[in-house]
Design an enzyme around this catalytic site. Structure first.
Site, PDB file in Angstrom:
ATOM      1  N   ASP A 177       0.774  -1.137  -0.051  1.00 30.88           N
ATOM      2  CA  ASP A 177      -0.001  -0.105   0.032  1.00 30.88           C
ATOM      3  C   ASP A 177       0.866   1.219  -0.024  1.00 30.88           C
ATOM      4  O   ASP A 177       1.903   1.290  -0.940  1.00 30.88           O
ATOM      5  CB  ASP A 177      -0.971  -0.198   1.177  1.00 30.88           C
ATOM      6  CG  ASP A 177      -1.797   0.829   1.351  1.00 30.88           C
ATOM      7  OD1 ASP A 177      -3.205   0.690   0.604  1.00 30.88           O
ATOM      8  OD2 ASP A 177      -1.883   2.064   1.836  1.00 30.88           O
ATOM      9  N   HIS A 201      -7.298  -6.865   0.445  1.00 30.18           N
ATOM     10  CA  HIS A 201      -6.211  -5.952   0.204  1.00 30.18           C
ATOM     11  C   HIS A 201      -4.988  -6.147   1.385  1.00 30.18           C
ATOM     12  O   HIS A 201      -3.776  -5.999   0.745  1.00 30.18           O
ATOM     13  CB  HIS A 201      -6.807  -4.421   0.653  1.00 30.18           C
ATOM     14  CG  HIS A 201      -5.616  -3.380   0.491  1.00 30.18           C
ATOM     15  ND1 HIS A 201      -5.023  -3.199  -0.596  1.00 30.18           N
ATOM     16  CD2 HIS A 201      -5.368  -2.458   1.508  1.00 30.18           C
ATOM     17  CE1 HIS A 201      -4.109  -2.159  -0.120  1.00 30.18           C
ATOM     18  NE2 HIS A 201      -4.356  -1.616   0.947  1.00 30.18           N
TER      19      HIS A 201
END
Length: 293
Positions: free
Chosen positions: A104, A273
């Site tokens: 991320d 994620h």
């Protein structure tokens, strides 16, 4: 705390970093993303430390690292500045050259480090991202709904800080639940993520991170791309089937990364994620193989 790791406080580029370290051998820097801390690596880091010297810091503005007040343009939270911070931190820890594994926002710091400091980054693994400029270029209705925080956190005037600050636990829980496939995989670390995010200075710093993402980071990416500047080190891209996938970033993530880097390989995993927490067993082997080369 990551099992078997030693906690250190390292001051670099005028910022105090909360760093966890273990192992011997070639250096590997693990960089977490939003809205988390070094704890996202708690499953993978001990395995990596059997073969490498592993460093897992909290990024500037996150966790228990310093969160300096953002400057008016958020330039101190641009990925260029945060990458320079990490190079200085690793130099202070005795490492001039190292591999980077980022998830991320940490992956965005990682690829900026590879572009701006190519002599420092030996290999780069990026988890669940494509470059910032590619994300903005391909923004559509799906992006606006599922990735709404990019625009929300970039708003000025203190609006996101005030709204998040009213109930930071709700904010953290909502994002983590919505972005994960297996929310229970985050359960043991979630109290620590909440604790860190209750700090007003962390909320302010992380908003600045996204303001830079909507301005300076995009500008830096586009300028490098226009000038033909590319990531030179080998790059491993791993993405989740439900978050980045082919619906974001303008197509197949490998093809997107090949527009920015010379040596790209990668694969998709069935995960939410938070791949290092939700699918550590799936990526451990390929990640080790990549880092060993």
């Amino acid at each position: 705390m990551i099992e078997g790791f030693t906690q250190r406080r390292v001051v670099a580029a005028g910022v105090g970093f909360n760093v966890f370290e273990a192992g011997e051998g070639s250096a590997v820097l693990l960089l977490h993303g939003y809205p988390q801390t070094h704890l996202i690596w708690r499953h993978l880091a001990p395995r990596l430390a059997r073969e490498f010297q592993v460093f897992a810091p909290d990024l500037k503005g996150y966790g228990d690292s310093d969160a300096p007040p953002p400057d008016p343009s958020s330039s101190n939270y641009a990925k260029r500045a945060m990458a320079t911070d990490m190079v200085a931190m690793m130099r202070g820890l005795g490492n001039e050259r190292f591999a980077v594994v980022g998830h991320d926002r940490g992956a965005r710091v990682g690829y900026r480090m590879a572009l701006d400091h190519p002599d420092r980054v030996r290999r780069l693994a990026v988890l669940d991202i494509v470059p910032t400029s590619a994300m903005w270029e391909s923004a559509n209705r799906l992006f606006a709904v599922n990735t709404f925080h990019w625009g929300f956190l970039a708003q000025g005037g203190g609006l996101p800080e005030k709204l998040i600050g009213a109930d930071p636990d709700l904010w953290i829980d909502s994002l983590c639940r919505g972005w994960s496939r297996d929310f229970k995989a985050l359960a043991d670390a979630l109290p620590e993520y909440r604790r860190a995010f209750r700090r007003p200075e962390v909320i302010a710093a992380t908003c600045a991170d996204y303001r830079a993402g909507a301005t300076l980071d995009d500008t830096h990416d586009r300028a490098d791309h226009a000038a033909g500047k590319r990531i030179e080190c080998p790059l491993l891209a791993i993405w989740s089937d439900r978050f980045v996938g082919k619906e974001k970033g303008g197509g197949d993530p490998l093809e997107v990364w090949r527009r920015y880097a010379n040596d790209v390989r990668g694969f998709q995993v069935a995960s939410g994620h938070f791949i290092p927490e939700e699918a550590p067993g799936i990526i451990e082997g390929p990640l080790l193989d990549f880092l060993r080369r």
